[in-house]
Design an enzyme around this catalytic site. Sequence first.
Site, PDB file in Angstrom:
ATOM      1  N   ASN A   4       0.870  -1.176  -0.026  1.00 32.47           N
ATOM      2  CA  ASN A   4       0.007  -0.139   0.041  1.00 32.47           C
ATOM      3  C   ASN A   4       0.837   1.122   0.121  1.00 32.47           C
ATOM      4  O   ASN A   4       1.907   1.176   0.648  1.00 32.47           O
ATOM      5  CB  ASN A   4      -1.120   0.042   1.219  1.00 32.47           C
ATOM      6  CG  ASN A   4      -0.549  -0.079   2.542  1.00 32.47           C
ATOM      7  OD1 ASN A   4       0.654  -0.988   2.697  1.00 32.47           O
ATOM      8  ND2 ASN A   4      -1.319   0.077   3.610  1.00 32.47           N
ATOM      9  N   GLU A  55       0.338   5.088   0.661  1.00 32.47           N
ATOM     10  CA  GLU A  55      -0.621   6.299   1.229  1.00 32.47           C
ATOM     11  C   GLU A  55      -0.268   7.525   0.663  1.00 32.47           C
ATOM     12  O   GLU A  55       0.708   7.751   0.223  1.00 32.47           O
ATOM     13  CB  GLU A  55      -0.857   6.085   2.755  1.00 32.47           C
ATOM     14  CG  GLU A  55      -1.509   4.717   3.056  1.00 32.47           C
ATOM     15  CD  GLU A  55      -1.855   4.659   4.563  1.00 32.47           C
ATOM     16  OE1 GLU A  55      -1.272   5.379   5.269  1.00 32.47           O
ATOM     17  OE2 GLU A  55      -2.395   3.582   4.918  1.00 32.47           O
ATOM     18  N   GLU A 106      -2.741  -4.494  -3.156  1.00 31.28           N
ATOM     19  CA  GLU A 106      -3.293  -5.384  -4.215  1.00 31.28           C
ATOM     20  C   GLU A 106      -3.244  -4.535  -5.756  1.00 31.28           C
ATOM     21  O   GLU A 106      -2.617  -5.192  -6.611  1.00 31.28           O
ATOM     22  CB  GLU A 106      -4.793  -5.952  -4.102  1.00 31.28           C
ATOM     23  CG  GLU A 106      -4.990  -6.934  -2.887  1.00 31.28           C
ATOM     24  CD  GLU A 106      -5.234  -6.172  -1.683  1.00 31.28           C
ATOM     25  OE1 GLU A 106      -4.855  -4.880  -1.464  1.00 31.28           O
ATOM     26  OE2 GLU A 106      -5.958  -6.776  -0.720  1.00 31.28           O
TER      27      GLU A 106
HETATM   28  N1  THU Z   1      -5.220  -2.128   2.464  1.00 27.75           N
HETATM   29  C1  THU Z   1      -4.434  -2.768   1.685  1.00 27.75           C
HETATM   30  O1  THU Z   1      -3.546  -2.375   1.151  1.00 27.75           O
HETATM   31  N2  THU Z   1      -5.092  -3.972   1.205  1.00 27.75           N
HETATM   32  C2  THU Z   1      -6.452  -4.352   1.922  1.00 27.75           C
HETATM   33  O2  THU Z   1      -6.526  -5.659   1.260  1.00 27.75           O
HETATM   34  C3  THU Z   1      -6.869  -3.758   2.681  1.00 27.75           C
HETATM   35  C4  THU Z   1      -6.428  -2.437   3.182  1.00 27.75           C
HETATM   36  C5  THU Z   1      -4.593  -0.673   3.071  1.00 27.75           C
HETATM   37  C6  THU Z   1      -5.228   0.687   2.574  1.00 27.75           C
HETATM   38  C7  THU Z   1      -4.775   1.500   3.709  1.00 27.75           C
HETATM   39  O3  THU Z   1      -3.509   2.117   3.037  1.00 27.75           O
HETATM   40  C8  THU Z   1      -4.731   0.729   4.972  1.00 27.75           C
HETATM   41  O4  THU Z   1      -4.370  -0.577   4.554  1.00 27.75           O
HETATM   42  C9  THU Z   1      -5.771   0.706   5.917  1.00 27.75           C
HETATM   43  O5  THU Z   1      -6.864   0.696   5.252  1.00 27.75           O
END
Ligand code: THU
Length: 141
Positions: free
Chosen positions: A44, A46, A57
Amino acid sequence: MNPALTELFEAARAAQARAYAPYSRFPVGAALRDAAGVVHAGCNVENAAYPVGTCAEAGAIAAMVVGGGRVIAELLVLGPGPALVTPCGACRQRIREFAGPEVLVHVADGTGVRAAFTLGALLPESFGPDNLGSRDPDPHA
Ligand code: THU
């Protein structure tokens, strides 16, 4: 864990270590195997403008596409416990673009794989490339 799943787990764990998640402090890694057997990973990423952040993903799928892959054979997502880190709704649809309902989505934390779901269980009666019928050429060609 079988060797193929271990490979996905290790790739997702390495990706999680690179996550950029200063706002949620919830680092996630994802890894997928494409139809050619190649593993692609993502984390992820942000953003100070919160909605612009991207999920692990999405990164793994982008890596697959830029690597020439078009079909997800198996996917694993790994995040911090204690709750299962199942893919968000938007990512279920992102996965659906490149995977059929039989494809396994494994859910892990740092200690190991905790659950597995078919994509069909996570996203039943989904809308995918086939639903566009003959209006589009085969998107996976
Ligand atoms: N997040 C993911 O990257 N994949 C998931 O399957 C669930 C959530 C991330 C998004 C955000 O950066 C953090 O987790 C909290 O929601």
